[in-house]
Scaffold this motif. Structure first.
Motif, mmCIF file in Angstrom:
data_model
loop_
_atom_site.group_PDB
_atom_site.id
_atom_site.type_symbol
_atom_site.label_atom_id
_atom_site.label_comp_id
_atom_site.label_asym_id
_atom_site.label_seq_id
_atom_site.Cartn_x
_atom_site.Cartn_y
_atom_site.Cartn_z
ATOM 1 N N SER A 107 -10.994 18.045 -12.995
ATOM 2 C CA SER A 107 -10.482 17.301 -11.847
ATOM 3 C C SER A 107 -9.936 18.268 -10.800
ATOM 4 C CB SER A 107 -9.382 16.322 -12.269
ATOM 5 O OG SER A 107 -8.215 17.010 -12.670
ATOM 6 N N VAL A 108 -10.213 17.953 -9.543
ATOM 7 C CA VAL A 108 -9.643 18.689 -8.409
ATOM 8 C C VAL A 108 -9.012 17.662 -7.483
ATOM 9 C CG1 VAL A 108 -10.088 20.234 -6.470
ATOM 10 C CG2 VAL A 108 -11.439 20.457 -8.574
ATOM 11 N N THR A 109 -7.700 17.811 -7.265
ATOM 12 C CA THR A 109 -6.969 16.842 -6.457
ATOM 13 C C THR A 109 -6.171 17.565 -5.377
ATOM 14 O OG1 THR A 109 -6.714 15.386 -8.374
ATOM 15 C CG2 THR A 109 -5.262 14.985 -6.501
ATOM 16 N N PRO A 110 -6.421 17.248 -4.109
ATOM 17 C CA PRO A 110 -5.579 17.817 -3.053
ATOM 18 C C PRO A 110 -4.243 17.082 -3.016
ATOM 19 C CG PRO A 110 -7.265 16.405 -2.098
ATOM 20 C CD PRO A 110 -7.508 16.419 -3.573
ATOM 21 N N LEU A 111 -3.142 17.820 -3.103
ATOM 22 C CA LEU A 111 -1.808 17.232 -3.060
ATOM 23 C C LEU A 111 -1.175 17.509 -1.701
ATOM 24 C CD1 LEU A 111 -0.466 18.235 -6.598
ATOM 25 C CD2 LEU A 111 -1.670 16.149 -5.919
ATOM 26 N N PHE A 112 -0.528 16.483 -1.153
ATOM 27 C CA PHE A 112 0.011 16.524 0.206
ATOM 28 C C PHE A 112 1.533 16.616 0.134
ATOM 29 C CE2 PHE A 112 0.629 13.979 4.328
ATOM 30 C CZ PHE A 112 0.387 15.085 5.128
ATOM 31 N N LEU A 113 2.126 17.612 0.787
ATOM 32 C CA LEU A 113 3.557 17.847 0.656
ATOM 33 C C LEU A 113 4.418 17.017 1.601
ATOM 34 C CD1 LEU A 113 3.809 21.683 0.006
ATOM 35 C CD2 LEU A 113 3.608 19.786 -1.597
ATOM 36 N N ASP A 114 3.835 16.292 2.516
ATOM 37 C CA ASP A 114 4.615 15.388 3.364
ATOM 38 C C ASP A 114 4.827 14.089 2.590
ATOM 39 O OD1 ASP A 114 5.732 13.724 5.217
ATOM 40 O OD2 ASP A 114 4.271 14.125 6.797
ATOM 41 N N LEU A 115 6.047 13.852 2.102
ATOM 42 C CA LEU A 115 6.323 12.697 1.253
ATOM 43 C C LEU A 115 6.678 11.433 2.046
ATOM 44 C CD1 LEU A 115 8.447 14.421 -1.548
ATOM 45 C CD2 LEU A 115 5.982 14.021 -1.469
ATOM 46 N N THR A 116 6.631 11.514 3.357
ATOM 47 C CA THR A 116 6.944 10.347 4.175
ATOM 48 C C THR A 116 5.890 9.265 3.997
ATOM 49 O OG1 THR A 116 7.948 11.789 5.825
ATOM 50 C CG2 THR A 116 7.431 9.540 6.507
ATOM 51 N N HIS A 117 6.330 8.016 3.738
ATOM 52 C CA HIS A 117 5.401 6.890 3.658
ATOM 53 C C HIS A 117 5.372 6.214 5.025
ATOM 54 C CE1 HIS A 117 3.956 2.814 2.378
ATOM 55 N NE2 HIS A 117 3.088 3.607 1.772
ATOM 56 N N THR A 118 4.325 6.517 5.779
ATOM 57 C CA THR A 118 4.268 6.123 7.188
ATOM 58 C C THR A 118 4.333 4.609 7.398
ATOM 59 O OG1 THR A 118 3.041 8.139 7.693
ATOM 60 C CG2 THR A 118 2.970 6.375 9.334
ATOM 61 N N PRO A 119 3.609 3.773 6.628
ATOM 62 C CA PRO A 119 3.719 2.316 6.860
ATOM 63 C C PRO A 119 5.153 1.801 6.703
ATOM 64 C CG PRO A 119 1.791 2.806 5.533
ATOM 65 C CD PRO A 119 2.571 4.085 5.628
ATOM 66 N N THR A 120 5.880 2.281 5.696
ATOM 67 C CA THR A 120 7.268 1.853 5.515
ATOM 68 C C THR A 120 8.151 2.384 6.635
ATOM 69 O OG1 THR A 120 6.968 1.789 3.124
ATOM 70 C CG2 THR A 120 9.234 1.848 3.925
ATOM 71 N N LEU A 121 7.839 3.560 7.125
ATOM 72 C CA LEU A 121 8.586 4.130 8.247
ATOM 73 C C LEU A 121 8.542 3.188 9.439
ATOM 74 C CD1 LEU A 121 10.027 6.824 9.213
ATOM 75 C CD2 LEU A 121 7.808 7.445 10.178
ATOM 76 N N GLN A 122 7.357 2.674 9.735
ATOM 77 C CA GLN A 122 7.216 1.774 10.865
ATOM 78 C C GLN A 122 7.941 0.443 10.630
ATOM 79 O OE1 GLN A 122 5.993 2.985 13.605
ATOM 80 N NE2 GLN A 122 5.493 4.879 12.519
ATOM 81 N N THR A 123 7.846 -0.076 9.386
ATOM 82 C CA THR A 123 8.537 -1.315 9.057
ATOM 83 C C THR A 123 10.040 -1.142 9.146
ATOM 84 O OG1 THR A 123 6.729 -1.925 7.562
ATOM 85 C CG2 THR A 123 8.837 -3.068 7.266
ATOM 86 N N LEU A 124 10.539 0.003 8.662
ATOM 87 C CA LEU A 124 11.971 0.254 8.657
ATOM 88 C C LEU A 124 12.522 0.378 10.076
ATOM 89 C CD1 LEU A 124 14.165 0.683 6.482
ATOM 90 C CD2 LEU A 124 13.760 3.141 6.700
ATOM 91 N N LYS A 125 11.731 0.938 10.965
ATOM 92 C CA LYS A 125 12.177 1.065 12.366
ATOM 93 C C LYS A 125 12.491 -0.303 12.969
ATOM 94 C CE LYS A 125 9.970 5.421 13.733
ATOM 95 N NZ LYS A 125 8.937 6.065 14.597
ATOM 96 N N GLN A 126 11.715 -1.291 12.585
ATOM 97 C CA GLN A 126 11.925 -2.642 13.134
ATOM 98 C C GLN A 126 13.256 -3.220 12.645
ATOM 99 O OE1 GLN A 126 8.512 -5.061 12.211
ATOM 100 N NE2 GLN A 126 7.056 -3.484 12.869
ATOM 101 N N ALA A 127 13.675 -2.838 11.418
ATOM 102 C CA ALA A 127 14.924 -3.369 10.862
ATOM 103 C C ALA A 127 16.142 -2.738 11.521
ATOM 104 C CB ALA A 127 14.962 -3.106 9.353
#
Length: 260
Positions: free
Chosen positions: A238-258
């Motif tokens: 198995s070869v898996t690219p791992l991404f170090l930006d842990l921000t969950h962008t969809p939740t970020l946008q939802t949270l901004k509205q709150a």
């Protein structure tokens, strides 16, 4: 983007791990690296640091010791080793590639959040050097066999560095516990889900004091065909690219509205 693809023949390769300088896996990785380049350096923990994750030693001094030509140990974590290697030992001529491993045991699913092997590659990535973590799956109760990693590792590394990656991405490679000729191929997949810690052993020490030991049993695993868990357990690499930006962008946008 990293400066990829790499010319491995002229690359300076740094090797580290979490199993320690004396581990069989790091000797395997040295042999792999020397098929790719003549400029190979090793900076590894002097003792095992499995499951150290991305921990950094900040409350005591670190001891750096040279143990051979281009070989050093650090009395710290895998993160410490890569940090000292890149910013101290090799600061005037930094590595062009970091290889971590070969780990004694796979790093698939949620293993990546605990793994010191992955952490060494993470630290290199954060310091601007492309990195690949390599691990060898071992069947429960079985001995490790490094032949598959040693024979097929060079091909995996060459292919991985033949394309460009973003600067916040590292590669996670896992070899199955099968003979090289039985490998079902190299598969580019996401990482699945499996969680360590479901089995806890409560005992008394010789002085009658209670202790708890975390066992190796893992919970229900996600074994979808497009996951590293499925691939490795079915004889593939198995070869898996791992991404170090842990921000969950969809939740970020939802949270901004709150917080409007």
């Amino acid at each position: 983007m990293f400066a990829l693809p790499l010319d491995l023949a002229s690359a300076r390769i740094l090797i580290s791990n979490d199993d320690g300088i004396q581990a069989a896996g790091i000797r395997t990785l040295e042999r792999i690296a020397r098929t790719l380049s003549d400029d190979v350096w090793v900076v590894a923990p002097e003792a095992e640091q499995s499951a150290a994750s991305h921990s950094l030693t900040i409350h005591r001094p670190l001891r750096l010791r040279q143990v051979g030509d281009k070989r050093y140990t650090v009395d710290g974590t895998p993160t410490d080793c890569v940090l000292l290697a890149i910013n101290h030992i090799l600061r005037d001529h930094k590595p062009t590639l970091v290889l971590s491993g070969v780990n004694h045991g796979s790093n698939i699913g949620e293993d990546v959040t605990y793994s010191g092997t992955i952490a060494a590659a993470m630290e290199a990535t954060l310091l601007g050097v492309p990195a690949i973590a390599l691990s060898q799956h071992i069947e429960p109760g079985g001995p490790p066999d490094w032949e598959t990693a040693e024979r097929l590792g060079p091909e995996v590394i060459r292919k991985a560095v033949s394309v460009a990656w973003p600067k916040n991405v590292l590669m996670n490679v896992n070899f199955p516990a099968v003979a090289p000729d039985a490998v079902t191929g190299i598969h580019i997949v996401r990482h699945g889900k499996r969680k360590i810690g479901d089995e806890l052993f409560e005992r008394l020490d010789p002085r009658g004091r209670p202790y708890i030991w975390i066992g190796a049993l893992r919970g229900e695993a996600e074994v979808a065909e497009d996951t590293d868990i499925h691939v490795v357990l079915n004889g593939g690499i198995s070869v898996t690219p791992l991404f170090l930006d842990l921000t969950h962008t969809p939740t970020l946008q939802t949270l901004k509205q709150a917080f409007v």
